[in-house]
Motif scaffolding. Structure first.
Motif, PDB file in Angstrom:
ATOM      1  N   CYS A  30     -27.904  -8.168  15.632  1.00 44.11           N
ATOM      2  CA  CYS A  30     -28.877  -7.617  14.691  1.00 44.11           C
ATOM      3  C   CYS A  30     -28.134  -6.820  13.628  1.00 44.11           C
ATOM      4  N   ILE A  31     -28.475  -7.080  12.373  1.00 42.18           N
ATOM      5  CA  ILE A  31     -27.879  -6.375  11.244  1.00 42.18           C
ATOM      6  C   ILE A  31     -28.911  -5.388  10.722  1.00 42.18           C
ATOM      7  N   ILE A  32     -28.552  -4.111  10.724  1.00 40.50           N
ATOM      8  CA  ILE A  32     -29.485  -3.076  10.300  1.00 40.50           C
ATOM      9  C   ILE A  32     -28.858  -2.238   9.196  1.00 40.50           C
ATOM     10  N   GLY A  33     -29.710  -1.492   8.494  1.00 40.44           N
ATOM     11  CA  GLY A  33     -29.235  -0.639   7.409  1.00 40.44           C
ATOM     12  C   GLY A  33     -30.346  -0.416   6.411  1.00 40.44           C
ATOM     13  N   GLU A  34     -30.130   0.538   5.530  1.00 40.46           N
ATOM     14  CA  GLU A  34     -31.180   0.855   4.566  1.00 40.46           C
ATOM     15  C   GLU A  34     -31.372  -0.281   3.563  1.00 40.46           C
ATOM     16  N   SER A  35     -32.502  -0.269   2.884  1.00 41.33           N
ATOM     17  CA  SER A  35     -32.794  -1.286   1.881  1.00 41.33           C
ATOM     18  C   SER A  35     -31.738  -1.258   0.783  1.00 41.33           C
ATOM     19  N   GLY A  36     -31.252  -2.445   0.406  1.00 43.93           N
ATOM     20  CA  GLY A  36     -30.251  -2.539  -0.649  1.00 43.93           C
ATOM     21  C   GLY A  36     -28.832  -2.266  -0.215  1.00 43.93           C
ATOM     22  N   SER A  37     -28.606  -2.195   1.103  1.00 37.29           N
ATOM     23  CA  SER A  37     -27.266  -1.852   1.595  1.00 37.29           C
ATOM     24  C   SER A  37     -26.315  -3.045   1.629  1.00 37.29           C
ATOM     25  N   GLY A  38     -26.854  -4.268   1.490  1.00 30.43           N
ATOM     26  CA  GLY A  38     -25.994  -5.458   1.495  1.00 30.43           C
ATOM     27  C   GLY A  38     -26.205  -6.366   2.688  1.00 30.43           C
ATOM     28  N   LYS A  39     -27.267  -6.128   3.454  1.00 31.85           N
ATOM     29  CA  LYS A  39     -27.511  -6.930   4.676  1.00 31.85           C
ATOM     30  C   LYS A  39     -27.744  -8.405   4.339  1.00 31.85           C
ATOM     31  N   SER A  40     -28.619  -8.668   3.376  1.00 29.68           N
ATOM     32  CA  SER A  40     -28.922 -10.060   3.015  1.00 29.68           C
ATOM     33  C   SER A  40     -27.711 -10.734   2.378  1.00 29.68           C
ATOM     34  N   THR A  41     -26.937  -9.965   1.630  1.00 33.24           N
ATOM     35  CA  THR A  41     -25.704 -10.495   1.034  1.00 33.24           C
ATOM     36  C   THR A  41     -24.746 -10.974   2.122  1.00 33.24           C
ATOM     37  N   LEU A  42     -24.597 -10.163   3.168  1.00 32.67           N
ATOM     38  CA  LEU A  42     -23.743 -10.547   4.291  1.00 32.67           C
ATOM     39  C   LEU A  42     -24.222 -11.852   4.911  1.00 32.67           C
ATOM     40  N   LEU A  43     -25.516 -11.963   5.131  1.00 30.29           N
ATOM     41  CA  LEU A  43     -26.066 -13.162   5.759  1.00 30.29           C
ATOM     42  C   LEU A  43     -25.791 -14.403   4.909  1.00 30.29           C
ATOM     43  N   LYS A  44     -25.977 -14.289   3.599  1.00 32.13           N
ATOM     44  CA  LYS A  44     -25.782 -15.434   2.699  1.00 32.13           C
ATOM     45  C   LYS A  44     -24.322 -15.882   2.666  1.00 32.13           C
ATOM     46  N   MET A  45     -23.412 -14.952   2.856  1.00 28.50           N
ATOM     47  CA  MET A  45     -21.993 -15.333   2.856  1.00 28.50           C
ATOM     48  C   MET A  45     -21.608 -16.124   4.098  1.00 28.50           C
ATOM     49  N   LEU A  46     -22.362 -15.934   5.184  1.00 25.45           N
ATOM     50  CA  LEU A  46     -21.975 -16.583   6.440  1.00 25.45           C
ATOM     51  C   LEU A  46     -22.193 -18.091   6.432  1.00 25.45           C
ATOM     52  N   ASN A  47     -23.084 -18.593   5.573  1.00 24.55           N
ATOM     53  CA  ASN A  47     -23.145 -20.056   5.457  1.00 24.55           C
ATOM     54  C   ASN A  47     -22.821 -20.520   4.040  1.00 24.55           C
ATOM     55  N   ASN A  48     -22.065 -19.662   3.347  1.00 31.53           N
ATOM     56  CA  ASN A  48     -21.475 -20.005   2.051  1.00 31.53           C
ATOM     57  C   ASN A  48     -22.511 -20.254   0.963  1.00 31.53           C
ATOM     58  N   LEU A  49     -23.673 -19.607   1.071  1.00 34.71           N
ATOM     59  CA  LEU A  49     -24.619 -19.645  -0.040  1.00 34.71           C
ATOM     60  C   LEU A  49     -24.068 -18.862  -1.224  1.00 34.71           C
ATOM     61  N   ILE A  50     -23.330 -17.810  -0.910  1.00 34.32           N
ATOM     62  CA  ILE A  50     -22.557 -17.092  -1.919  1.00 34.32           C
ATOM     63  C   ILE A  50     -21.151 -16.880  -1.356  1.00 34.32           C
ATOM     64  N   SER A  51     -20.194 -16.759  -2.238  1.00 31.12           N
ATOM     65  CA  SER A  51     -18.799 -16.608  -1.801  1.00 31.12           C
ATOM     66  C   SER A  51     -18.318 -15.196  -2.107  1.00 31.12           C
ATOM     67  N   PRO A  52     -17.502 -14.632  -1.242  1.00 31.97           N
ATOM     68  CA  PRO A  52     -16.981 -13.290  -1.502  1.00 31.97           C
ATOM     69  C   PRO A  52     -16.064 -13.282  -2.716  1.00 31.97           C
ATOM     70  N   SER A  53     -16.020 -12.134  -3.396  1.00 31.55           N
ATOM     71  CA  SER A  53     -15.116 -11.967  -4.535  1.00 31.55           C
ATOM     72  C   SER A  53     -13.670 -11.968  -4.077  1.00 31.55           C
ATOM     73  N   LYS A  54     -13.452 -11.463  -2.853  1.00 31.50           N
ATOM     74  CA  LYS A  54     -12.110 -11.478  -2.259  1.00 31.50           C
ATOM     75  C   LYS A  54     -12.260 -11.496  -0.749  1.00 31.50           C
ATOM     76  N   GLY A  55     -11.190 -11.874  -0.061  1.00 26.58           N
ATOM     77  CA  GLY A  55     -11.217 -11.927   1.393  1.00 26.58           C
ATOM     78  C   GLY A  55     -11.566 -13.307   1.915  1.00 26.58           C
ATOM     79  N   GLU A  56     -11.674 -13.407   3.229  1.00 27.96           N
ATOM     80  CA  GLU A  56     -11.873 -14.714   3.859  1.00 27.96           C
ATOM     81  C   GLU A  56     -12.823 -14.600   5.051  1.00 27.96           C
ATOM     82  N   ILE A  57     -13.658 -15.624   5.210  1.00 27.24           N
ATOM     83  CA  ILE A  57     -14.596 -15.702   6.325  1.00 27.24           C
ATOM     84  C   ILE A  57     -14.252 -16.933   7.148  1.00 27.24           C
TER      85      ILE A  57
END
Length: 215
Positions: A30-57
């Protein structure tokens, strides 16, 4: 513990920063945190809907940047807060999704079983235009079950549901995950859901991964 995802030195614009994160295989995270903290962004990166600016998954030790995105998304299926449903019958919604994933069409009996799992007492011949927002959300979840993914990424999967129905749907999703040995990664606004069902809890605050709690 074996990981399904590993994140290393990840940054996405000025929205999210993760130095290191391991998400366990065949567990409920479960991913928790306040609204706008980046939770949905993290989820989208896990199936490559968006790509990180740097780093590797890495998905099962393979960099997702080197994987075919379509193949990855057939294994790692994401259900957003406002899922798309096709303007046709409930049966057609299953068939279209299965066709996109190049999977065999399932018999009505199996489709009805998935509808029961999400407590959607509707005929397969019913058109989706007659469904409420919460019912469409449940249909989309049933469709994900039918696609038989290795990993389910759910972004607030019960946001349009009342509290009683929310509990039922979360329980069914957890049961599905355990019965079929899947991995569930779920963003939730409800701390109680995370505490009750999360085997691994990831906390995001102000765009940073701050804590991981294992039960």
């Amino acid at each position: 513990m074996e990981s399904v995802f590993q994140l290393k030195e990840i940054q996405y614009k000025d929205i999210l920063q993760v130095e290191r994160m391991d998400i366990p295989l065949h567990k409920i995270t479960c991913i928790i945190g306040e609204s706008g903290s980046g939770k949905s962004t993290l989820l989208k990166m896990l199936n490559n809907l968006i790509s990180p600016s740097k780093g590797e998954i890495f998905f099962k030790d393979e960099s997702i940047q080197n994987m075919d995105s379509v193949e990855l998304r057939r294994k790692v299926i994401m259900l957003g807060q406002n899922p798309v449903v096709f303007p046709s019958t409930i049966r057609d919604n299953f068939h279209i999704a299965l066709g996109f994933s190049e999977k065999e069409l399932l018999p009505d009996q199996k489709l009805e079983e998935y509808l029961r799992m999400v407590h959607l007492n509707k005929s397969l011949d019913q058109t989706v235009e007659t469904l409420s927002g919460g019912e469409k959300q449940r249909l989309a979840l049933a469709r994900v079950f039918a696609l038989d993914p290795e990993v389910l990424l759910l972004d607030e999967p019960s946001s349009a549901l009342d509290e009683e129905t929310e509990t039922l749907i979360i329980e069914e999703t957890v049961n599905y995950t355990k019965k079929y040995n899947k991995t569930l990664i779920m963003v939730t606004h409800a701390k109680l859901i995370a505490e009750n069902y999360g085997e691994n809890i990831v906390r995001i605050s102000k765009g940073r991964y701050v804590m991981k709690e294992e039960k």
